[in-house]
Design a protein around this motif. Structure first.
Motif, mmCIF file in Angstrom:
data_model
loop_
_atom_site.group_PDB
_atom_site.id
_atom_site.type_symbol
_atom_site.label_atom_id
_atom_site.label_comp_id
_atom_site.label_asym_id
_atom_site.label_seq_id
_atom_site.Cartn_x
_atom_site.Cartn_y
_atom_site.Cartn_z
ATOM 1 N N VAL A 173 0.873 -1.180 0.000
ATOM 2 C CA VAL A 173 0.000 0.000 0.000
ATOM 3 C C VAL A 173 0.908 1.228 0.000
ATOM 4 C CG1 VAL A 173 -1.830 1.258 1.207
ATOM 5 C CG2 VAL A 173 -1.755 -1.259 1.301
ATOM 6 N N TYR A 174 0.681 2.151 -0.928
ATOM 7 C CA TYR A 174 1.574 3.297 -1.089
ATOM 8 C C TYR A 174 0.773 4.496 -1.595
ATOM 9 C CZ TYR A 174 1.038 1.686 -5.844
ATOM 10 O OH TYR A 174 0.488 1.279 -7.031
ATOM 11 N N PRO A 175 1.230 5.725 -1.345
ATOM 12 C CA PRO A 175 0.559 6.911 -1.877
ATOM 13 C C PRO A 175 1.009 7.182 -3.311
ATOM 14 C CG PRO A 175 2.384 7.593 -0.527
ATOM 15 C CD PRO A 175 2.345 6.089 -0.439
ATOM 16 N N ASP A 176 0.196 7.923 -4.051
ATOM 17 C CA ASP A 176 0.614 8.253 -5.418
ATOM 18 C C ASP A 176 1.733 9.286 -5.411
ATOM 19 O OD1 ASP A 176 -0.806 10.532 -4.720
ATOM 20 O OD2 ASP A 176 -1.674 10.788 -6.716
ATOM 21 N N ARG A 177 1.926 9.966 -4.285
ATOM 22 C CA ARG A 177 3.062 10.867 -4.099
ATOM 23 C C ARG A 177 3.293 11.028 -2.596
ATOM 24 N NH1 ARG A 177 -1.439 13.837 -4.746
ATOM 25 N NH2 ARG A 177 -1.716 15.773 -3.574
ATOM 26 N N PHE A 178 4.517 11.318 -2.229
ATOM 27 C CA PHE A 178 4.847 11.481 -0.814
ATOM 28 C C PHE A 178 4.823 12.965 -0.460
ATOM 29 C CE2 PHE A 178 7.035 7.501 -1.984
ATOM 30 C CZ PHE A 178 6.472 6.653 -1.034
ATOM 31 N N VAL A 179 4.095 13.276 0.629
ATOM 32 C CA VAL A 179 4.032 14.655 1.109
ATOM 33 C C VAL A 179 4.390 14.665 2.590
ATOM 34 C CG1 VAL A 179 2.282 15.321 -0.578
ATOM 35 C CG2 VAL A 179 1.577 14.468 1.666
ATOM 36 N N GLY A 180 4.736 15.831 3.107
ATOM 37 C CA GLY A 180 5.074 15.940 4.522
ATOM 38 C C GLY A 180 6.497 15.490 4.805
ATOM 39 N N SER A 181 6.763 15.165 6.050
ATOM 40 C CA SER A 181 8.129 14.887 6.502
ATOM 41 C C SER A 181 8.477 13.404 6.489
ATOM 42 C CB SER A 181 8.317 15.424 7.922
ATOM 43 O OG SER A 181 7.385 14.812 8.813
ATOM 44 N N ASP A 182 7.574 12.551 6.021
ATOM 45 C CA ASP A 182 7.819 11.114 6.057
ATOM 46 C C ASP A 182 7.321 10.474 4.774
ATOM 47 O OD1 ASP A 182 8.661 8.687 7.015
ATOM 48 O OD2 ASP A 182 6.991 8.396 8.391
ATOM 49 N N ARG A 183 7.981 9.408 4.363
ATOM 50 C CA ARG A 183 7.524 8.583 3.243
ATOM 51 C C ARG A 183 7.178 7.210 3.817
ATOM 52 N NH1 ARG A 183 12.610 8.579 -0.496
ATOM 53 N NH2 ARG A 183 13.632 8.675 1.564
#
Length: 351
Positions: A173-183
């Protein structure tokens, strides 16, 4: 693994060794040992792991010519003294295709192609712009789930450039893009991670047993059977069991997390099988035939039928390219000439 690849190239079937290749083997101890490992076939060389093996140049040339008939795999066989349980049950099937579950719950089959010389199909996560409407709909970064059924494997390139080599029977499970201070991604099953460096945003793999936090590295995570095993190949990672403190690993170490032990068990590990998987090989070093055929069955979506449980206790060293056919993989196993291993329909049969 590089030396193994060089050795396989030097010892191609029907190939005649040149004087230059012979000098390479003579002057490179690591390459010479890789060639000798390939030559450890039925009776071809007597091998004692406690004895240093040395061969003259003429002997290497003679043995290599014979070994070329068997290139593609190598194995070392001796009885297993442990009382292991034979694995005879059919592996479960998830699906006949790799699927993506989109943020709105739609399940879609991925249409993927791969070159004949490449072990894995490659899927690059679509750009964020493609899912902009979903971002507005859900009010947050949408996540996707990729499911890899038995019989398939996949290399995923995430939006930050991280490469994830997914094993059969796994889910990410993964996001389509990483935002914020963590991936952050969530894994069920097994995968090898080559993380893109970003000093300001650590990369975290979440499993049921805890978190694996990356500090710029390559590592393997296996989250199955109620435990998580993390093997660090290079760089630095930490493991944090649920409700416990952070523990750091050194390259060449494995940490095991499970509900029975609040503190992870950390020990030395052989990283070759994991880098071999990354590089497109099945690699088994002193593992039981039971372990090998279970993994082959998982990778080729086959069941196992065993009529000779004692044969499964034998320990082998075995390597073939992962893009080999199931028939070829089983054929190499059958060259053991102790019992009989065959492919019958969608079954690996051991007699």
């Amino acid at each position: 693994m590089k030396k193994i690849e060089e050795a396989i190239h030097i010892m191609e079937p029907e190939a005649e060794l040149t004087d230059e290749q012979l000098r390479m083997v003579e002057n490179d101890a690591e390459l010479r040992e890789a060639c000798q490992d390939i030559m450890i076939l039925q009776g071809m060389l007597a091998d004692n792991k406690k004895t240093t093996r040395t061969f003259s140049l003429p002997a290497i040339k003679w043995i290599a010519a014979a070994a070329a008939l068997f290139v593609g795999a190598f194995f070392l066989l001796w009885p297993n003294q442990r009382n292991t349980t034979a694995s005879q049950e059919s592996l479960p099937l998830l699906s006949s295709t790799i699927t993506i579950t989109t943020p709105d719950g739609q399940r879609q089959a991925l249409s993927l192609e791969k070159d004949g010389d490449v072990a894995d199909a490659i899927y690059t996560v679509p750009t964020a712009e493609k899912n902009a409407s979903l971002s507005e709909k859900f009010g947050e970064v949408p996540v996707e789930t990729v499911t890899i059924p038995y019989g398939h494997s996949l290399q995923i390139i995430l939006s930050d450039g991280t490469r994830v080599y997914m094993h059969p029977g796994s889910r990410l499970v993964y996001p389509d893009r990483f935002v914020g201070s963590d991936r952050k991604v969530t894994l069920s099953g097994e995968a090898y991670f080559c993380v893109a460096h970003d000093s300001e945003r650590p990369f975290t793999v979440h499993t049921t047993q805890g978190d694996v936090r990356d500090y710029g590295t390559e590592f393997n995570v296996c989250a199955e059977d109620g435990k998580t095993e993390v093997v660090l190949v290079e760089g630095s990672v930490s493991v944090t069991p649920i409700g416990n403190k952070e523990h750091f690993l050194q390259p060449g170490q494995m940490a095991t997390l499970d509900a029975q032990h609040p503190t992870p068990v950390i020990q030395a590990a052989d990283t070759d099988p994991y880098t071999a998987w990354r590089d497109g090989y099945f690699y088994f070093n002193e593992q039981t035939l039971d372990d090998i055929i279970t993994q082959l069955a998982c990778s080729y979506n086959l069941s196992v039928e065993c009529h000779n449980p004692d044969l499964l206790h034998l320990r082998l060293r075995y390597i073939i390219p992962r893009n080999s056919t199931a028939a070829y993989a089983v054929e190499i196993l059958n060259r053991l000439q102790r019992g009989h291993v065959s492919l019958e329909g969608n079954r690996i049969v051991v007699k």
